[in-house]
Scaffold this active site. Sequence first.
Site, mmCIF file in Angstrom:
data_model
loop_
_atom_site.group_PDB
_atom_site.id
_atom_site.type_symbol
_atom_site.label_atom_id
_atom_site.label_comp_id
_atom_site.label_asym_id
_atom_site.label_seq_id
_atom_site.Cartn_x
_atom_site.Cartn_y
_atom_site.Cartn_z
ATOM 1 C CD GLN A 94 -70.192 40.378 -27.062
ATOM 2 O OE1 GLN A 94 -71.338 39.872 -27.598
ATOM 3 N NE2 GLN A 94 -69.779 39.751 -26.241
ATOM 4 C CG ASP A 97 -68.838 48.411 -18.635
ATOM 5 O OD1 ASP A 97 -69.302 47.318 -18.683
ATOM 6 O OD2 ASP A 97 -67.618 48.443 -19.197
ATOM 7 C CG HIS A 112 -72.542 45.215 -29.212
ATOM 8 N ND1 HIS A 112 -72.871 44.102 -28.296
ATOM 9 C CD2 HIS A 112 -72.431 44.631 -30.458
ATOM 10 C CE1 HIS A 112 -72.655 42.943 -29.213
ATOM 11 N NE2 HIS A 112 -72.425 43.362 -30.239
ATOM 12 N N GLY A 178 -66.374 36.282 -20.252
ATOM 13 C CA GLY A 178 -67.447 36.641 -19.733
ATOM 14 C C GLY A 178 -68.736 36.889 -20.739
ATOM 15 C CB THR A 179 -69.350 36.915 -24.058
ATOM 16 O OG1 THR A 179 -70.438 37.120 -24.925
ATOM 17 C CG2 THR A 179 -68.352 36.148 -24.764
ATOM 18 C CG ASN A 204 -69.053 32.123 -19.159
ATOM 19 O OD1 ASN A 204 -69.486 32.012 -18.152
ATOM 20 N ND2 ASN A 204 -69.447 32.672 -20.230
ATOM 21 C CG LEU A 205 -69.758 32.734 -13.930
ATOM 22 C CD1 LEU A 205 -70.979 33.015 -13.249
ATOM 23 C CD2 LEU A 205 -68.591 32.641 -12.841
HETATM 24 C C1 BV8 Z 1 -76.272 42.293 -36.634
HETATM 25 C C2 BV8 Z 1 -76.718 46.870 -26.996
HETATM 26 C C3 BV8 Z 1 -76.293 42.668 -38.924
HETATM 27 C C4 BV8 Z 1 -77.818 46.974 -26.306
HETATM 28 C C5 BV8 Z 1 -76.397 44.587 -27.622
HETATM 29 C C6 BV8 Z 1 -79.815 34.286 -35.774
HETATM 30 C C7 BV8 Z 1 -78.414 33.973 -36.274
HETATM 31 C C8 BV8 Z 1 -77.418 34.819 -36.006
HETATM 32 C C9 BV8 Z 1 -77.415 35.888 -35.799
HETATM 33 C C10 BV8 Z 1 -78.982 36.377 -35.829
HETATM 34 C C11 BV8 Z 1 -80.113 35.745 -35.764
HETATM 35 N N1 BV8 Z 1 -80.826 36.379 -35.811
HETATM 36 C C12 BV8 Z 1 -80.775 37.721 -35.526
HETATM 37 C C13 BV8 Z 1 -79.347 37.665 -35.676
HETATM 38 C C14 BV8 Z 1 -78.585 38.898 -35.337
HETATM 39 C C15 BV8 Z 1 -78.561 39.393 -33.890
HETATM 40 C C16 BV8 Z 1 -78.142 38.272 -33.040
HETATM 41 O O1 BV8 Z 1 -77.246 37.691 -32.818
HETATM 42 N N2 BV8 Z 1 -79.183 37.818 -32.070
HETATM 43 C C17 BV8 Z 1 -79.131 36.888 -31.302
HETATM 44 C C18 BV8 Z 1 -80.125 36.998 -30.090
HETATM 45 C C19 BV8 Z 1 -79.721 35.563 -31.993
HETATM 46 N N3 BV8 Z 1 -77.164 40.218 -33.980
HETATM 47 C C20 BV8 Z 1 -77.286 41.772 -34.250
HETATM 48 O O2 BV8 Z 1 -78.473 42.180 -34.673
HETATM 49 C C21 BV8 Z 1 -76.069 42.458 -34.376
HETATM 50 N N4 BV8 Z 1 -76.125 43.060 -35.673
HETATM 51 O O3 BV8 Z 1 -76.102 41.347 -36.958
HETATM 52 O O4 BV8 Z 1 -76.089 43.179 -37.696
HETATM 53 C C22 BV8 Z 1 -76.151 43.834 -40.204
HETATM 54 C C23 BV8 Z 1 -75.348 43.520 -41.201
HETATM 55 C C24 BV8 Z 1 -75.213 44.453 -42.151
HETATM 56 C C25 BV8 Z 1 -76.179 45.671 -42.038
HETATM 57 C C26 BV8 Z 1 -76.877 45.801 -40.789
HETATM 58 C C27 BV8 Z 1 -77.023 44.837 -39.688
HETATM 59 C C28 BV8 Z 1 -76.016 43.660 -33.398
HETATM 60 C C29 BV8 Z 1 -76.016 42.728 -31.869
HETATM 61 C C30 BV8 Z 1 -75.840 44.143 -31.028
HETATM 62 C C31 BV8 Z 1 -77.116 44.176 -30.257
HETATM 63 N N5 BV8 Z 1 -76.902 44.930 -29.070
HETATM 64 N N6 BV8 Z 1 -76.319 45.413 -26.863
HETATM 65 C C32 BV8 Z 1 -77.152 47.043 -24.701
HETATM 66 O O5 BV8 Z 1 -76.105 46.806 -24.403
HETATM 67 O O6 BV8 Z 1 -78.081 47.453 -23.881
HETATM 68 S S1 BV8 Z 1 -76.275 42.910 -27.643
HETATM 69 C C33 BV8 Z 1 -76.161 42.747 -25.891
HETATM 70 O O7 BV8 Z 1 -75.732 41.215 -25.640
HETATM 71 C C34 BV8 Z 1 -74.990 43.215 -25.253
HETATM 72 O O8 BV8 Z 1 -74.208 44.105 -25.738
HETATM 73 C C35 BV8 Z 1 -74.258 42.134 -24.590
HETATM 74 O O9 BV8 Z 1 -72.937 42.390 -24.279
HETATM 75 C C36 BV8 Z 1 -74.319 41.218 -25.653
HETATM 76 C C37 BV8 Z 1 -73.905 39.926 -25.304
HETATM 77 O O10 BV8 Z 1 -74.412 39.524 -24.160
HETATM 78 P P1 BV8 Z 1 -73.019 38.999 -23.249
HETATM 79 O O11 BV8 Z 1 -72.118 40.257 -23.063
HETATM 80 O O12 BV8 Z 1 -72.586 37.818 -23.561
HETATM 81 O O13 BV8 Z 1 -73.962 39.043 -21.730
HETATM 82 P P2 BV8 Z 1 -74.985 37.880 -20.968
HETATM 83 O O14 BV8 Z 1 -75.553 38.595 -20.212
HETATM 84 O O15 BV8 Z 1 -75.576 37.140 -22.295
HETATM 85 O O16 BV8 Z 1 -73.698 36.724 -20.724
HETATM 86 C C38 BV8 Z 1 -72.791 37.119 -19.488
HETATM 87 C C39 BV8 Z 1 -71.801 35.906 -19.491
HETATM 88 O O17 BV8 Z 1 -71.053 36.401 -18.672
HETATM 89 C C40 BV8 Z 1 -72.659 34.468 -19.135
HETATM 90 O O18 BV8 Z 1 -72.105 33.404 -20.026
HETATM 91 C C41 BV8 Z 1 -72.087 34.289 -17.728
HETATM 92 O O19 BV8 Z 1 -71.808 32.912 -17.406
HETATM 93 C C42 BV8 Z 1 -70.650 34.910 -17.733
HETATM 94 N N7 BV8 Z 1 -70.332 35.521 -16.203
HETATM 95 C C43 BV8 Z 1 -71.332 36.197 -15.251
HETATM 96 N N8 BV8 Z 1 -70.484 36.525 -14.393
HETATM 97 C C44 BV8 Z 1 -69.299 36.023 -14.508
HETATM 98 C C45 BV8 Z 1 -69.232 35.227 -16.011
HETATM 99 N N9 BV8 Z 1 -67.964 35.051 -16.414
HETATM 100 C C46 BV8 Z 1 -66.906 35.183 -15.558
HETATM 101 N N10 BV8 Z 1 -66.955 35.655 -14.499
HETATM 102 C C47 BV8 Z 1 -67.976 36.109 -13.813
HETATM 103 N N11 BV8 Z 1 -67.908 36.669 -12.638
#
Ligand code: BV8
Length: 231
Positions: A94, A97, A112, A178-179, A204-205
Site C-alpha cells: 500500500q 515509497d 496505491h 505494518g498496516t 504489527n505493533l
Molecule cells: C476504492 C494514497 C473503489 C495516498 C491511500 C466503507 C467501508 C469500506 C470501504 C470504504 C468505506 N468508505 C469508503 C471506502 C473505500 C475507501 C476506504 O477504505 N476508506 C476507509 C478509510 C474507510 N477505499 C478507497 O477509496 C480505495 N478505493 O475503494 O475504490 C472503486 C471501485 C471501482 C471504481 C472506482 C473505485 C482507495 C484506497 C487508497 C487510498 N489511498 N494512499 C497516500 O499514500 O498519501 S490510503 C493510505 O492508507 C496509504 O496508502 C496507506 O498505505 C494506507 C493504509 O494505511 P496503513 O499503511 O495501514 O498505515 P497506517 O498509518 O494506517 O497504519 C500503520 C500501521 O503500522 C499501524 O497498524 C501501526 O501499528 C503499524 N506499525 C507502526 N510501526 C510499526 C508497525 N508495525 C510493525 N512494526 C513497526 N515498527
Amino acid sequence: MYKHIVVLTGAGISAESGIPVFRSETGLWEQERVEDVATYDGYMRDKNKVHEFYNKMRRSIKTKEPNPAHLALTRLQQEYTKKYPGSTVTIVTQNIDDLHEKAKSENVIHMHGELNSIWCEHCDARYKYYEDSSTETKCNLCGSKKLRPDIVWFGEMPYRMNEIEKALYECDLFMSIGTSGVVYPAAGFCQLARSVGATCVEFNLEKSAVGSSFNYGVYGKASQTLPEFVE
Ligand code: BV8
C-alpha cells in the site's frame, strides 16, 4: 512448506526507516486533512497544495533506506523460491515509497501508486519521475501540463487488483505487515485468503482493525519480528 506466499505491507514496515505512518499521533493525517490531499476533489480544489504534499514526501524518501524488515522480505523472495522450486512470493504494498525496490525485492505491486511515478491525464502516460511537480510541469511525451501524482486517492480504484486477487486465490500463506487494516480493499485481503484455506499471519505493533481475521499475530517491531520469522 508453503507453495504460494502473498505479503501485504503498509506504512508500518517503513516506519523504522524514518517514513511517518498515516494514523498515529505524529502520523501524516494529523498534519493534513485526507479530504484535501488524498482525494481527487481535494486535488481539483488546490492542485499546488497536493503537488507540494507529495513533493515533500518524494524529497524525503530520497534519503531513506530499507530496514531489516524490507531486507527480510527480499531474502524470503530470493532464498525461499530457490529452496522450493515452483514456489512464489508476491509482495503487494500500500506504500508509495521505494524501499522495497531499494531492498532489491522484485515485481512489487504498488496498489496505491508510487511517489516516483507521474501520470499525464491528457495522454494517460505514466512514467518514472523523481523531481518536484506543479501545475506548470509539462508531460515529456505530449507536452501537456495535466500531470498529477501517480497515487491512488480515496474513491479511486487501486492498481493491478486482478493480479492481486489471483495471487490471493492461489495463496496458502498470507502475511500482512505494518498496516492498520482500515483502508479497503487491502483490509479485506485476509478474509479472501482465509476463504481459500490460507494460513494468515499479521505482523504489527498491536492487533489491527482486522486482527481477528488472522490465524496468528506476531506483535513487535517489524524490523525484529520479520527477520526472526523469515529465518
Ligand atoms: C476504492 C494514497 C473503489 C495516498 C491511500 C466503507 C467501508 C469500506 C470501504 C470504504 C468505506 N468508505 C469508503 C471506502 C473505500 C475507501 C476506504 O477504505 N476508506 C476507509 C478509510 C474507510 N477505499 C478507497 O477509496 C480505495 N478505493 O475503494 O475504490 C472503486 C471501485 C471501482 C471504481 C472506482 C473505485 C482507495 C484506497 C487508497 C487510498 N489511498 N494512499 C497516500 O499514500 O498519501 S490510503 C493510505 O492508507 C496509504 O496508502 C496507506 O498505505 C494506507 C493504509 O494505511 P496503513 O499503511 O495501514 O498505515 P497506517 O498509518 O494506517 O497504519 C500503520 C500501521 O503500522 C499501524 O497498524 C501501526 O501499528 C503499524 N506499525 C507502526 N510501526 C510499526 C508497525 N508495525 C510493525 N512494526 C513497526 N515498527
